[in-house]
Design an enzyme around this catalytic site. Structure first.
Site, PDB file in Angstrom:
ATOM      1  N   CYS A 182       0.858  -1.144   0.058  1.00 19.88           N
ATOM      2  CA  CYS A 182       0.046  -0.086   0.000  1.00 19.88           C
ATOM      3  C   CYS A 182       0.933   1.125  -0.084  1.00 19.88           C
ATOM      4  O   CYS A 182       2.027   1.105   0.580  1.00 19.88           O
ATOM      5  CB  CYS A 182      -0.865   0.022   1.328  1.00 19.88           C
ATOM      6  SG  CYS A 182      -2.288  -0.716   1.105  1.00 19.88           S
ATOM      7  N   PRO A 183       0.557   2.317  -0.567  1.00 23.40           N
ATOM      8  CA  PRO A 183      -0.665   2.671  -1.214  1.00 23.40           C
ATOM      9  C   PRO A 183      -0.725   2.276  -2.823  1.00 23.40           C
ATOM     10  O   PRO A 183      -1.729   2.647  -3.650  1.00 23.40           O
ATOM     11  CB  PRO A 183      -0.935   4.034  -1.328  1.00 23.40           C
ATOM     12  CG  PRO A 183       0.546   4.503  -1.237  1.00 23.40           C
ATOM     13  CD  PRO A 183       1.322   3.500  -0.522  1.00 23.40           C
TER      14      PRO A 183
END
Length: 67
Positions: A5-6
């Site tokens: 992530c992201p």
């Protein structure tokens, strides 16, 4: 899958932008942070999250492009 992530959301968003409004995109995500954050981020941007389904070692998130 296997993406930190992201970047999960960024990669999925790029794919979603390449399909027509009304079309559905399936995204495979790892559990934990990715499956919590990506569907929430799509919903915040006004996209329609149709389902989040567990599948063996990952999740399938189905998103309909709204605009």
């Amino acid at each position: 899958r296997g993406v930190a992530c992201p970047m999960n959301f960024v990669r999925a968003k790029i794919q979603l932008e390449q399909i027509e409004p009304g079309a559905v995109l399936d995204v495979l995500l790892d559990g934990g942070e990715p499956v919590r954050n990506v569907p929430a981020s799509f919903a915040e941007q006004g996209q329609e999250v149709l389902s989040v389904e567990p599948e063996q070692a990952h999740y399938r998130v189905r998103v309909r492009r709204v605009e």
